[in-house]
Scaffold this active site. Structure first.
Site, PDB file in Angstrom:
ATOM      1  N   ASN A  44       4.228  -7.393  10.975  1.00 39.02           N
ATOM      2  CA  ASN A  44       4.835  -5.956  11.398  1.00 39.02           C
ATOM      3  C   ASN A  44       4.893  -5.134  10.484  1.00 39.02           C
ATOM      4  O   ASN A  44       5.121  -5.366   9.194  1.00 39.02           O
ATOM      5  CB  ASN A  44       6.176  -6.433  11.851  1.00 39.02           C
ATOM      6  CG  ASN A  44       6.213  -7.532  12.898  1.00 39.02           C
ATOM      7  OD1 ASN A  44       5.413  -7.481  13.935  1.00 39.02           O
ATOM      8  ND2 ASN A  44       6.958  -8.341  12.726  1.00 39.02           N
ATOM      9  N   ASP A  54       8.572 -20.202   6.983  1.00 39.58           N
ATOM     10  CA  ASP A  54       9.860 -19.139   7.467  1.00 39.58           C
ATOM     11  C   ASP A  54      10.782 -19.836   7.670  1.00 39.58           C
ATOM     12  O   ASP A  54      10.867 -20.987   8.524  1.00 39.58           O
ATOM     13  CB  ASP A  54       9.091 -18.375   8.682  1.00 39.58           C
ATOM     14  CG  ASP A  54       9.940 -17.309   9.016  1.00 39.58           C
ATOM     15  OD1 ASP A  54      11.063 -17.356   9.232  1.00 39.58           O
ATOM     16  OD2 ASP A  54       9.494 -16.075   9.100  1.00 39.58           O
ATOM     17  N   GLN A  91       9.550  -4.787  11.478  1.00 38.42           N
ATOM     18  CA  GLN A  91       9.396  -5.346  10.243  1.00 38.42           C
ATOM     19  C   GLN A  91      11.062  -5.418   9.795  1.00 38.42           C
ATOM     20  O   GLN A  91      11.718  -4.427   9.830  1.00 38.42           O
ATOM     21  CB  GLN A  91       8.826  -4.602   9.413  1.00 38.42           C
ATOM     22  CG  GLN A  91       8.722  -5.037   7.858  1.00 38.42           C
ATOM     23  CD  GLN A  91       7.718  -4.130   6.953  1.00 38.42           C
ATOM     24  OE1 GLN A  91       7.009  -3.142   7.407  1.00 38.42           O
ATOM     25  NE2 GLN A  91       7.302  -4.836   5.869  1.00 38.42           N
ATOM     26  N   HIS A 114       3.720  -9.197   4.922  1.00 46.26           N
ATOM     27  CA  HIS A 114       3.779 -10.559   5.106  1.00 46.26           C
ATOM     28  C   HIS A 114       3.183 -10.688   6.482  1.00 46.26           C
ATOM     29  O   HIS A 114       3.303 -10.027   7.525  1.00 46.26           O
ATOM     30  CB  HIS A 114       5.079 -11.019   5.298  1.00 46.26           C
ATOM     31  CG  HIS A 114       5.979 -10.669   6.067  1.00 46.26           C
ATOM     32  ND1 HIS A 114       6.772  -9.449   5.565  1.00 46.26           N
ATOM     33  CD2 HIS A 114       6.583 -10.897   7.193  1.00 46.26           C
ATOM     34  CE1 HIS A 114       7.670  -9.254   6.607  1.00 46.26           C
ATOM     35  NE2 HIS A 114       7.493  -9.955   7.728  1.00 46.26           N
ATOM     36  N   PHE A 115       2.243 -11.787   6.659  1.00 43.64           N
ATOM     37  CA  PHE A 115       1.584 -12.155   7.784  1.00 43.64           C
ATOM     38  C   PHE A 115       2.279 -13.419   8.367  1.00 43.64           C
ATOM     39  O   PHE A 115       2.506 -14.323   7.695  1.00 43.64           O
ATOM     40  CB  PHE A 115       0.030 -12.478   7.472  1.00 43.64           C
ATOM     41  CG  PHE A 115      -0.714 -11.373   7.456  1.00 43.64           C
ATOM     42  CD1 PHE A 115      -0.860 -10.741   6.036  1.00 43.64           C
ATOM     43  CD2 PHE A 115      -1.500 -10.790   8.424  1.00 43.64           C
ATOM     44  CE1 PHE A 115      -1.429  -9.470   5.902  1.00 43.64           C
ATOM     45  CE2 PHE A 115      -2.521  -9.762   8.367  1.00 43.64           C
ATOM     46  CZ  PHE A 115      -2.484  -8.988   6.840  1.00 43.64           C
ATOM     47  N   HIS A 116       2.595 -13.538   9.660  1.00 42.33           N
ATOM     48  CA  HIS A 116       3.082 -14.779  10.199  1.00 42.33           C
ATOM     49  C   HIS A 116       2.175 -15.481  10.745  1.00 42.33           C
ATOM     50  O   HIS A 116       1.194 -14.963  11.678  1.00 42.33           O
ATOM     51  CB  HIS A 116       4.297 -14.413  11.343  1.00 42.33           C
ATOM     52  CG  HIS A 116       5.237 -13.509  11.150  1.00 42.33           C
ATOM     53  ND1 HIS A 116       6.670 -13.942  10.817  1.00 42.33           N
ATOM     54  CD2 HIS A 116       5.597 -12.152  11.028  1.00 42.33           C
ATOM     55  CE1 HIS A 116       7.372 -13.167  10.627  1.00 42.33           C
ATOM     56  NE2 HIS A 116       6.818 -12.031  10.488  1.00 42.33           N
TER      57      HIS A 116
END
Ligand code: AMP
Ligand code: ZN
Length: 148
Positions: free
Chosen positions: A87, A31, A94, A100-102
């Site tokens: 999110n 990120d 979001q 997407h996964f954090h």
């Protein structure tokens, strides 16, 4: 591919990323606005806005990749804990409209004191309510019907 989607452009190689992992259906990269060192994004290559729009095959591939990536990120950053966050929808936080996964490492308390600009991970507000039996019964009925 959605031509206006920044993550689709990353998948297509039109925008660079700090790539960590790739398979036929999944891409993981750092990120650019990390909450802590090692903050990673895991995305399906297929464009879907929210998780409930993701085809089963892509969901399964993400599910298989996540534990491997969590293990590697924790090991590489020397953290024992992390948050995995996803999110869905603008009011849920979001910003990028591609699933997407954090993976957000949570440095230990003593490391947090030294973190400075590197970030101390996700801060969580958890305004828990109380579940009463009547409400629970109604919700179980509605959600299990929606699952069919
Ligand atoms: P969300 O609020 O869940 O939609 O999170 C979007 C995340 O994408 C944020 O943490 C951003 O820092 C991150 N992000 C946006 N653009 C890029 C990019 N080009 N490369 C890497 N991360 C990005
Ligand atoms: Zn996309």
């Amino acid at each position: 591919m959605d031509d206006n989607c920044i993550f689709c452009k990353i998948v297509a190689g039109q925008i660079p990323c700090h790539k960590l992992y790739e398979d036929g259906r999944v891409l993981a990269f750092l990120d650019v606005g990390p909450l802590s060192p090692g903050h990673t994004l895991v995305i399906p290559k297929h464009h879907a806005v929210t998780l409930d729009d993701l085809p089963d095959e892509d969901a399964a591939a993400i599910g298989a990749a996540l534990p491997k990536l969590v293990k590697a990120v924790k090991s590489a950053t020397g953290t024992q804990a992390c948050n995995v966050l996803q999110n869905n929808g603008e009011i849920a936080g979001q910003v990028v409209m591609h699933v997407h996964f954090h993976i957000i490492p949570k440095p230990a308390a003593d490391a947090q004191a030294d973190a400075g600009a590197a970030g101390t991970g996700l801060g969580i507000g958890w305004p828990a309510g109380k579940l009463d039996d009547a409400t629970a019964g109604e919700l179980v009925k509605k959600i299990t019907v929606a699952l069919d």
